[in-house]
Enzyme design. Structure first.
Site, PDB file in Angstrom:
ATOM      1  N   HIS A 175       0.839  -1.205   0.000  1.00 32.43           N
ATOM      2  CA  HIS A 175       0.000   0.000   0.000  1.00 32.43           C
ATOM      3  C   HIS A 175       0.874   1.254   0.000  1.00 32.43           C
ATOM      4  O   HIS A 175       0.618   2.201  -0.750  1.00 32.43           O
ATOM      5  CB  HIS A 175      -0.900   0.042   1.248  1.00 32.43           C
ATOM      6  CG  HIS A 175      -1.947  -1.012   1.301  1.00 32.43           C
ATOM      7  ND1 HIS A 175      -2.132  -1.800   2.419  1.00 32.43           N
ATOM      8  CD2 HIS A 175      -2.880  -1.408   0.405  1.00 32.43           C
ATOM      9  CE1 HIS A 175      -3.132  -2.628   2.198  1.00 32.43           C
ATOM     10  NE2 HIS A 175      -3.607  -2.415   0.979  1.00 32.43           N
ATOM     11  N   LYS A 226     -16.563  -6.191   5.771  1.00 36.31           N
ATOM     12  CA  LYS A 226     -15.451  -7.049   6.192  1.00 36.31           C
ATOM     13  C   LYS A 226     -15.349  -7.030   7.709  1.00 36.31           C
ATOM     14  O   LYS A 226     -15.697  -6.044   8.349  1.00 36.31           O
ATOM     15  CB  LYS A 226     -14.118  -6.532   5.619  1.00 36.31           C
ATOM     16  CG  LYS A 226     -14.011  -6.598   4.121  1.00 36.31           C
ATOM     17  CD  LYS A 226     -12.635  -6.109   3.686  1.00 36.31           C
ATOM     18  CE  LYS A 226     -12.439  -6.201   2.205  1.00 36.31           C
ATOM     19  NZ  LYS A 226     -11.095  -5.768   1.807  1.00 36.31           N
ATOM     20  N   ARG A 243      -2.222  -6.181  -7.719  1.00 34.86           N
ATOM     21  CA  ARG A 243      -1.081  -7.031  -7.395  1.00 34.86           C
ATOM     22  C   ARG A 243      -0.861  -8.098  -8.437  1.00 34.86           C
ATOM     23  O   ARG A 243       0.251  -8.435  -8.766  1.00 34.86           O
ATOM     24  CB  ARG A 243      -1.296  -7.716  -6.044  1.00 34.86           C
ATOM     25  CG  ARG A 243      -1.287  -6.774  -4.875  1.00 34.86           C
ATOM     26  CD  ARG A 243      -1.678  -7.494  -3.639  1.00 34.86           C
ATOM     27  NE  ARG A 243      -3.012  -8.052  -3.844  1.00 34.86           N
ATOM     28  CZ  ARG A 243      -3.819  -8.452  -2.891  1.00 34.86           C
ATOM     29  NH1 ARG A 243      -3.426  -8.413  -1.652  1.00 34.86           N
ATOM     30  NH2 ARG A 243      -5.014  -8.919  -3.158  1.00 34.86           N
ATOM     31  N   SER A 271      -3.213  -7.748   3.017  1.00 37.85           N
ATOM     32  CA  SER A 271      -3.531  -7.498   4.425  1.00 37.85           C
ATOM     33  C   SER A 271      -4.076  -8.751   5.098  1.00 37.85           C
ATOM     34  O   SER A 271      -3.780  -9.018   6.256  1.00 37.85           O
ATOM     35  CB  SER A 271      -4.552  -6.363   4.541  1.00 37.85           C
ATOM     36  OG  SER A 271      -3.998  -5.149   4.116  1.00 37.85           O
TER      37      SER A 271
END
Length: 166
Positions: A20, A44, A93, A131
């Site tokens: 990040h 989440k 990514r 994460s």
């Protein structure tokens, strides 16, 4: 005088990783101002509260002068428009991220046609970091120093201890 171009980089950042941070540094090279928008993440189950994630993100980017960090809830569209941003930064990514991000960009273009979505990739050494993986490694007692900054690592260790998972 030309208008300053503001970009918003939204995410839950639970926690903010070196990937990040790398995307934020790259965005700083393209835009006059970058706002890291830390989402409440209602969809989440976050390890950290919204305020903890905002505080950690501020610590992680404090050396970057044109970066602000703000928390938000609700539609990212409302946040972006209220800040007068012209771009939304999204990190990619791997190819597995692309399908979701492409759909999200299309939906955001429909909601705010005046804002462009810009995809940035982190450095090769950060492309595998997520994460979710960092949280799992930390909870299971693994080393996370290669994935997060020292200040984030310390906060993760403290959080895991407070949850009684050390």
């Amino acid at each position: 005088m030309p208008q300053k171009i503001i970009a918003v980089y939204p995410g839950t950042f639970d926690p903010m990783t070196l990937g990040h941070e790398d995307v934020i540094r790259r965005a700083c090279q393209l835009f006059d101002s970058v706002i890291v928008a830390v989402a409440s993440g209602h969809h989440k189950k976050a390890m950290f509260t919204l305020q903890e994630r905002v505080d950690m993100a501020r610590d992680a980017v404090k050396s970057l002068p044109h970066v602000q960090v703000e928390g938000f809830s609700g539609l990212v569209r409302d946040f972006v428009v209220a800040r007068g941003a012209k771009a939304m930064v999204r990190g990619l990514r791997a190819v597995t991220d692309f399908d979701y991000e492409f759909q999200l960009a299309g939906m955001n273009r429909s909601l705010m046609p005046e804002v462009e979505t810009v995809f940035l990739t982190p450095s090769d050494k950060y492309q595998f970091i997520s994460s979710t993986f960092v949280r799992e490694i930390a909870v299971l007692g693994g080393e996370i120093d290669k994935f997060v900054s020292p200040i984030i690592q310390q906060r993760m260790i403290e959080k895991v201890r407070s949850l009684g998972r050390d």
